[in-house]
Structures are given as structure tokens and as C-alpha cells.
Design an enzyme around this catalytic site. Structure first.
Site, PDB file in Angstrom:
ATOM      1  CB  SER A 128      30.634  19.610  19.149  1.00 18.55           C
ATOM      2  OG  SER A 128      30.653  19.860  17.771  1.00 18.55           O
ATOM      3  CB  SER A 134      35.242  15.984  12.205  1.00 18.93           C
ATOM      4  OG  SER A 134      35.715  17.306  12.092  1.00 18.93           O
ATOM      5  N   GLY A 355      49.775  47.123   6.757  1.00 18.08           N
ATOM      6  CA  GLY A 355      51.099  47.163   7.364  1.00 18.08           C
ATOM      7  C   GLY A 355      51.008  47.067   8.874  1.00 18.08           C
ATOM      8  CD  GLU A 379      27.245  25.252  11.609  1.00 19.14           C
ATOM      9  OE1 GLU A 379      27.161  24.064  11.943  1.00 19.14           O
ATOM     10  OE2 GLU A 379      26.564  26.150  12.105  1.00 19.14           O
ATOM     11  CB  THR A 381      37.108  20.956   9.429  1.00 12.60           C
ATOM     12  OG1 THR A 381      37.100  19.617   8.900  1.00 12.60           O
ATOM     13  CG2 THR A 381      36.994  20.894  10.945  1.00 12.60           C
TER      14      THR A 381
END
Length: 397
Positions: A128, A134, A355, A379, A381
């Protein structure tokens, strides 16, 4: 053959049982404090070295455990049940090792894999960039040949283990001399000294994250960094049989291991969220009885258990296909998509069942909630997984 299979299963079960005890006794009690402080788990990583996990999928011939994919998925599931960041420490390392083992030259395998198997040589995977995620084909990092070396310039993002690594599987574009006629994207095995500076490499910043904390995720800059030509993965042969131009194709093949890893991580986090919700629902009382006795909560637990079981089956199915040597892009894509989304859903369900306490750092469910989105993104999207899945389903016979 049947006896051999049973023996292998026994060994696998023993590995998982040992790991499960360690996770329960060491990781679970200590992980939240380390995670909130964003502190690297040095002692845990050393124990993972002793277990041999850095050599989990490295061949025995180079000192690794050579685990089958199903056992490896179970290992990652157990680690992630305790603390998902531990799985990240070995994943990037083993993607790098997988590239070397599968596509490297004999010299490249002999040079690096034995050290990687022990964990003394840490690896990382670097694809990347600031403007390329991507769309991996859009990467801008360039490697220009200069005699017997390549000169690399560019910036890489989201590098897990980048600072501690001694070897980086780096994807860069070779603009000329690409015999494949492809984009010229090539994988280089970049040797570096662990730390922030090594030659022309600088770890320019650590990326702060909402989850997946405790291990470094960094930006790395390459400025006129020189790499010998023999560190081109698969060799630098210009007659078409080397690694020039094959980097992206090989990286995508190695990422199939990464997708099984991320699916297993999703199962582990989903299991942890489910376990926490179940224990809390049995203990917490409202309107005179445990909240597990209220149908709304009981039905939610039933849904959580069903999704968790489905995610685990899909992950093991993809792993079994990989072990059988079958093509796994479809199965791994489906498993990664479903398991990562399941982890996100169950972590939120667990917070709801807790809660107000689910919003407190005194309980670990908030960590699961913060860790889960990483698996939806990393790895590939969920949207990229749907693209992979649909292409496989709609491909012409």
C-alpha cells in the site's frame, strides 16, 4: 496414510491446546493494558518465537513448522481470541516468507527462511501507498536499474512490523526493461537494519489507530535506496523467466494466505465477543433474573452463536481447499468477507449486551469493537472481496 493423518491431527491438537492455555493464562489478563497503552508485547512475541509461530507456514527444510492451512487458521484464531494484534505480528512476516518460499530463488530461500523461521529475522510486506490501496496497480514507488543495483524511491503506508523488520517484501514499479509486457510491478527483498533508519529507508511516522494497537503500523520512505539486483524476488532475469513484472501477481497469490489469516482473526475476535457476552448475560440481572433469561437477549445470543459457527466453517473450508492445492480465491474471499463482517457484528452485539459497561475500558468488549474494523479493511476491503467473489462466480467456463 490414514495413520499419518491421525498423527498429524494429534500434533495439531497438541499445538492448539498449548496455545489456548497460554492465551488464557498470559494473553487475556495482560492484553487490555498493553493495548490501551499502545505498547509492543515484547515478552509475548518472544514466547511466540519459542512456540515456533514465526515459522508456522515455513517449510521444515528451512526450519519451519510447515503447518497445514487448517492448523494455521486455528493458531491465528486462538491468538486473536486473546488479542488480535498478536496475529498481525506473524501475518505480515509469513506473507513475506510465503513469497520467498514459493517464488524466490534457491539462494533467496537459503539466505532468509531459516532466520525467519526462528523469528530472529522479522519480515514484513509492503504494498500500500498513500494514493494506492485497493487499486494496487496504481502504485508509484519506482525502482530504476543502475548497473547491478536498483535505486528505489517512494513512500509506503500501512507497513505492519516495518520498524522491527530485517527484510521487506517491497512492491515497486520497474519502468523499463520489463519483459513481461505488464505494468512492471516487481517484488524486491529489501534487507534493512531493524530501526527507524537504514540506508535510504526511513520509518517516517507511526500511524496512530483506533484499534489494532500494540504493534507498529508505519509509513516508510525510500530515498535513493539501493538494492542489489539479486534481491529481485525470483531473480532479475531479463529473458522473461525472472521476477521483473511479476510482483503484483505473486503478491496477490500470497495474499490468499493473508485472507485465510484475516478470516481466522475474525473468527477469533467473534469468539471472544461471544464468550464475553455469554458470561455477562448469565451474571447480570435485570428485573429479578439474569438478562440471559430475557428472550431478547437469549435470541441475540442464538444469532451470535450461529454466525460464529458459520464463519468458522467457511474459514476452515477455505483452509482445507488450500491444503488440497485447489484454487482458493473464491473460498478465501467468501470466508474473509463473512468472518470479518461477523466479527464487527458480534463485537457490537456484545457491547449492547453489556449495556453501559460495554462502553467502559474495564471490560474487553470495547477492544473487540475497535479491532474488528481492521479486518473489514485489511487484505482487501469487503467491497474488494465482493469484486473477487463476483468475478469468480461470473467467469466464463
Amino acid at each position: 496414510m490414514h495413520d499419518n493423518d491421525e498423527a498429524a491431527d494429534d500434533v495439531a491438537d497438541e499445538i492448539i491446546e498449548t496455545l489456548r492455555r497460554w492465551v488464557d493464562e498470559v494473553v487475556v489478563p495482560e492484553s487490555s493494558a498493553l493495548e490501551l497503552a499502545d505498547e509492543y508485547p515484547t515478552a509475548m512475541a518472544e514466547q511466540m518465537e519459542e512456540f515456533g509461530l514465526f515459522g508456522a507456514t515455513i517449510p521444515e527444510s528451512h526450519g519451519g513448522l510447515d503447518l497445514d492451512h487448517v492448523t494455521y487458521a486455528r493458531v491465528i484464531e486462538e491468538l486473536s481470541r486473546g488479542w488480535m494484534s498478536l496475529a498481525g505480528i506473524v501475518n505480515s512476516h509469513l506473507i513475506c516468507a510465503k513469497l520467498i518460499s514459493r517464488f524466490g530463488t534457491d539462494e533467496q530461500r537459503d539466505r532468509s527462511l531459516a532466520g525467519m523461521a526462528t523469528g530472529k529475522l522479522r519480515g514484513c510486506f509492503s504494498l500500500s501507498e498513500p494514493d494506492s490501496g485497493s487499486d494496487a496497480g496504481a502504485l508509484r514507488c519506482r525502482a530504476v536499474r543502475d548497473g547491478d543495483e536498483f535505486v528505489i524511491n517512494g513512500t509506503k503506508m500501512w507497513v505492519t512490523n516495518g520498524e522491527r523488520a530485517g527484510i521487506v517484501a517491497l512492491l515497486a514499479r520497474v519502468p523499463e526493461g520489463d519483459p513481461s509486457g505488464s505494468s512492471g510491478i516487481t517484488c524486491f527483498l529489501v534487507d534493512k537494519t531493524p530501526g527507524k533508519h537504514s540506508g535510504g529507508i526511513t520509518v517516517s511516522r507511526k500511524i496512530d489507530k483506533i484499534g489494532y494497537r500494540g504493534l507498529e503500523t508505519v509509513e516508510m520512505s525510500y530515498v535513493d535506496h539501493r538494492v542489489p539486483a539479486d534481491r529481485v524476488l525470483g531473480g532479475d532475469g531479463l529473458d522473461g523467466d525472472g521476477g521483473i513484472g511479476n510482483g503484483l501477481r505473486w503478491a496477490l497469490a500470497a495474499l490468499e494466505l493473508g485472507r485465510i489469516n484475516v478470516a481466522a482473526r475474525g473468527v477469533g475476535v467473534a469468539q471472544a465477543a461471544y464468550d464475553a457476552a455469554l458470561v455477562y448475560a448469565k451474571q447480570r440481572e435485570a428485573f429479578g433474573k439474569p438478562i440471559a433469561k430475557h428472550q431478547a437477549i437469549a435470541f441475540k445470543i442464538a444469532e451470535m452463536a450461529t454466525k460464529l459457527h458459520a464463519a468458522r466453517l467457511m474459514t476452515y473450508d477455505a483452509a482445507r481447499k488450500a491444503d488440497a492445492g485447489e484454487r482458493v480465491d473464491l473460498a478465501a474471499g467468501m470466508a474473509k468477507l463473512f468472518a470479518s463482517e461477523t466479527a464487527a457484528e458480534l463485537s457490537l452485539d456484545a457491547m449492547r449486551i453489556h449495556g453501559g459497561n460495554g462502553f467502559s475500558t474495564e471490560y474487553p468488549v470495547e477492544r473487540y469493537y475497535r479491532d474488528a474494523p481492521l479486518m473489514i479493511i485489511g487484505e482487501g476491503t469487503s467491497e474488494i472481496q465482493k469484486l473477487v467473489i463476483s468475478r469468480a462466480l461470473l467467469a466464463e467456463d
